[in-house]
Design an enzyme around this catalytic site. Structure first.
Site, PDB file in Angstrom:
ATOM      1  CB  CYS A 113      41.676  17.197   8.485  1.00 39.87           C
ATOM      2  SG  CYS A 113      42.761  16.182   7.467  1.00 39.87           S
ATOM      3  CG  HIS A 135      46.564  18.131  11.394  1.00 39.86           C
ATOM      4  ND1 HIS A 135      45.243  18.174  11.771  1.00 39.86           N
ATOM      5  CD2 HIS A 135      46.554  17.726  10.098  1.00 39.86           C
ATOM      6  CE1 HIS A 135      44.479  17.800  10.752  1.00 39.86           C
ATOM      7  NE2 HIS A 135      45.250  17.537   9.722  1.00 39.86           N
ATOM      8  CD  GLU A 136      49.486  18.967   7.712  1.00 40.70           C
ATOM      9  OE1 GLU A 136      49.459  18.008   6.921  1.00 40.70           O
ATOM     10  OE2 GLU A 136      48.485  19.663   7.943  1.00 40.70           O
TER      11      GLU A 136
HETATM   12 ZN    ZN Z   1      44.870  16.862   7.808  1.00 39.23          ZN
END
Ligand code: ZN
Length: 197
Positions: free
Chosen positions: A110, A152-153
């Site tokens: 990330c 994830h986003e």
């Molecule tokens: Zn991230």
């Protein structure tokens, strides 16, 4: 303009991002933010970026996995992860539906947890409905790596980081990941890290 990438610990990364109205989305300010997010994601480089990561608590994210990024990866990794190119897309006020909850664990990083990586279980297939940058309804169905990028986003928009979902014993600096773990199969790695299957 390249925007500052906020790192874990910044309060904005833990907030629930608020929805955008059509009017706001079409404003010069938000359109500029979207173009800066695209530039920032490509510069990093990353395959996704959510507005909270650049300091805006707005339900807005961009994703893109370019063919040249895939070309730089070993074929084994691409196949194992189910990675395929994702065109540049803007997701505004996105809603996630899990189509196949079967968890798959792979190393994930990330831009807001810079320099680290960990195994993160994610659903195998999802659908995301959202507006694009023009406020038109879009629907994306994805499996494998693109499904991971979406999960994830969208997590970022709820104030969730992969750290909350990772298999903690797999957490590693990128440097040590390359040094010790990168060349191993997932089965070898799970055995060495004493991770449950
Ligand atoms: Zn991230």
């Amino acid at each position: 303009m390249i925007l500052k990438l906020y790192q874990a610990g910044e309060p904005v990364l833990r907030q629930q991002a608020r929805l955008l109205s059509l009017e706001e989305l079409r404003s010069e300010e938000v359109q500029l933010l979207i173009s800066c997010m695209r530039e920032t994601m490509r510069d990093a480089p990353g395959v996704g970026l959510a507005a909270p990561q650049v300091g805006y608590s707005l339900a807005l994210a961009v994703i893109e996995d370019r063919p040249e990024y895939l070309a730089a990866q070993p074929q084994r990794d691409i196949t194992e992860r189910g990675r395929s190119p994702v065109p540049f897309q803007v997701l505004v006020n996105p809603r996630l539906t899990v189509l196949d909850p079967t968890p798959q664990s792979f190393f994930e990083g990330c831009l807001s947890v810079s320099g680290f990586t960990a195994l993160v279980p994610r659903a195998s297939a999802v659908r995301v409905e959202a507006w694009n940058e023009r406020g038109e309804e879009i629907s994306i169905e994805a499996k494998g790596w693109p499904a991971r990028i979406l999960q994830h986003e969208l997590d970022h928009l709820r104030g969730t980081l992969y750290l909350d979902r990772m298999e903690p014993r797999s957490f590693s600096s990128q440097q040590n990941h390359l040094r010790y773990w990168r060349a191993k199969t997932l089965a070898e790695l799970r055995a060495e890290l004493s991770l449950e299957d």
